[in-house]
Design a protein around this motif. Structure first.
Motif, PDB file in Angstrom:
ATOM      1  N   ALA A 167       0.836  -1.206   0.000  1.00 40.85           N
ATOM      2  CA  ALA A 167       0.000   0.000   0.000  1.00 40.85           C
ATOM      3  C   ALA A 167       0.866   1.249   0.000  1.00 40.85           C
ATOM      4  N   ALA A 168       1.963   1.214   0.767  1.00 38.80           N
ATOM      5  CA  ALA A 168       2.849   2.377   0.817  1.00 38.80           C
ATOM      6  C   ALA A 168       3.510   2.614  -0.542  1.00 38.80           C
ATOM      7  N   ALA A 169       3.960   1.522  -1.175  1.00 43.74           N
ATOM      8  CA  ALA A 169       4.567   1.654  -2.507  1.00 43.74           C
ATOM      9  C   ALA A 169       3.563   2.239  -3.493  1.00 43.74           C
ATOM     10  N   ALA A 170       2.326   1.744  -3.433  1.00 46.93           N
ATOM     11  CA  ALA A 170       1.277   2.226  -4.348  1.00 46.93           C
ATOM     12  C   ALA A 170       0.966   3.696  -4.094  1.00 46.93           C
ATOM     13  N   ALA A 171       0.999   4.106  -2.830  1.00 45.05           N
ATOM     14  CA  ALA A 171       0.713   5.508  -2.504  1.00 45.05           C
ATOM     15  C   ALA A 171       1.773   6.423  -3.119  1.00 45.05           C
ATOM     16  N   PHE A 172       3.050   6.016  -3.019  1.00 45.96           N
ATOM     17  CA  PHE A 172       4.112   6.835  -3.622  1.00 45.96           C
ATOM     18  C   PHE A 172       3.963   6.870  -5.145  1.00 45.96           C
ATOM     19  N   LEU A 173       3.599   5.711  -5.719  1.00 47.36           N
ATOM     20  CA  LEU A 173       3.410   5.669  -7.178  1.00 47.36           C
ATOM     21  C   LEU A 173       2.273   6.600  -7.599  1.00 47.36           C
ATOM     22  N   ALA A 174       1.180   6.566  -6.825  1.00 43.58           N
ATOM     23  CA  ALA A 174       0.030   7.414  -7.156  1.00 43.58           C
ATOM     24  C   ALA A 174       0.399   8.895  -7.041  1.00 43.58           C
ATOM     25  N   LEU A 175       1.289   9.215  -6.105  1.00 39.72           N
ATOM     26  CA  LEU A 175       1.682  10.619  -5.927  1.00 39.72           C
ATOM     27  C   LEU A 175       2.580  11.093  -7.067  1.00 39.72           C
ATOM     28  N   VAL A 176       3.437  10.214  -7.565  1.00 40.99           N
ATOM     29  CA  VAL A 176       4.357  10.639  -8.614  1.00 40.99           C
ATOM     30  C   VAL A 176       3.700  10.557  -9.998  1.00 40.99           C
ATOM     31  N   TRP A 177       2.673   9.727 -10.134  1.00 45.61           N
ATOM     32  CA  TRP A 177       2.047   9.461 -11.428  1.00 45.61           C
ATOM     33  C   TRP A 177       1.736  10.714 -12.244  1.00 45.61           C
TER      34      TRP A 177
END
Lengths: 243, 106
Positions: A167-177
């Protein structure tokens, strides 16, 4: 703060801030459980969470302590990981324009999530709202869930079983997307992937992130000025992402 | 580590981390106004976030590993490409990793 305004950009910033706060806050359960399991007691765990308030640095310090590392290594690793918050401070400070105690509060709330939400907004007003909503939201929820994790610990089981690390990895990905639209950002992202993956096995935690940042500084300083249409595309995409 | 050393470690590290955050806020605004600097700070944000994704996805202490986080991140990327809202992206990634681990993989 203009949180109740009907302005759609501001409402989007509040929505994003609250969802980031919840996702990040929940991850606090795993920090609390991990910290107590590593031999850092309940009170030092809460002190760390309230005072340091930077997930990466907290995990790093607890990791060193759990691996029977010395105090100097623990402080150095946590500070090295916290170095990126200085960069974040420089990014958000012009957007916030905070003075006095507000500036101190803003500094303490300067973390990955508050910076990313603030920087992703299309105008300064919604950036400010995004920063404060995310910063305060994460502060409250992160510390509440760290306490829960530290108290419940074993009862909750391995946080990985709940997929919280993913979930943490996905959150960072969503922020940089939304920031990956310009060609130059894609190049930097690709270099950051390579640099990080190559360095993880050979240097202490925290260094890969700083190495990636250094690559970005070099690209930013050495490459020619951005074409006007590329900038426009960037802004339009960020507006789109802020919906 | 004794309790006293542990507390000293926690407090000194926290103080240094706060000092770093504050130092960023105290950088003179004039230094940040040029086009080159704004472009660089924007690229630094991209690099930091991407690096955090990599560390959080394939990092395992000081080694690289492929486990349930990798397919979870792929699901998150697909959801983002389909313009799913933030919370859904995060929940789908967690559910993917949790599901795979419940099945005994990763």
């Amino acid at each position: 703060m203009n949180v109740l305004s009907p302005d759609p950009a501001t409402r989007a910033a509040v929505r994003q801030g609250l969802s980031v706060s919840l996702a990040t806050g929940l991850y606090g359960i795993s920090f609390g459980a991990l910290s107590v399991a590593a031999g850092v007691g309940l009170l030092p765990t809460m002190a760390l969470s309230l005072l340091m308030f930077s997930g990466g640095s907290q995990f790093a310090l607890v990791g060193v302590v759990g691996a029977a590392g010395g105090p100097v290594a623990a402080v150095a690793t946590a500070s090295l990981l916290g170095l990126r918050n200085a960069l974040y401070g420089a990014v958000v400070s012009p957007l916030l324009n905070a003075r006095g105690w507000r500036r101190l509060a803003a500094a303490q709330l300067t973390i990955d999530e508050s910076t990313a939400v603030a920087a992703a907004q299309p105008d300064p007003a919604s950036s400010r709202v995004g920063f404060w909503v995310t910063g305060v939201g994460v502060y409250v929820l992160w510390n509440a869930f760290v306490l829960l994790g530290a108290l419940a610990g074993d009862a909750l089981g391995d946080p990985r079983a709940w997929g919280l690390d993913a979930a943490a990895a996905a959150a960072f990905l969503a922020l940089v997307w939304p920031r990956l639209a310009p060609r130059r950002a894609q190049v930097v992202a690709a270099l950051a992937v390579v640099a990080s993956a190559a360095l993880i096995p050979v240097v202490p935690a925290g260094i890969p992130v700083l190495a990636a940042a250094t690559v970005a500084v070099l690209v930013g300083q050495l490459s020619p000025a951005v074409a006007a249409d590329e900038e426009t595309g960037d802004t339009a995409d960020q507006k789109e992402a802020a919906r | 580590m004794t309790d006293a050393v542990l507390w000293a470690t926690v407090l000194v590290a926290s103080l240094l981390c706060f000092a770093l955050k504050l130092a960023g806020h105290l950088v003179p605004q004039k230094w940040l106004e040029s086009e080159r600097v704004t472009r660089t700070t924007s690229l630094v944000t991209v690099a930091l976030l991407v690096s955090l994704v990599v560390v959080q996805t394939v990092g395992d202490g000081q080694s690289l590993t492929v486990d349930a986080r990798v397919p979870a991140l792929a699901v998150a990327a697909l959801a983002l490409a389909l313009r799913a809202p933030f919370v859904l992206v995060v929940v789908l990634a967690a559910a993917t990793a949790a599901g795979l681990r419940a099945l005994g993989w990763g």
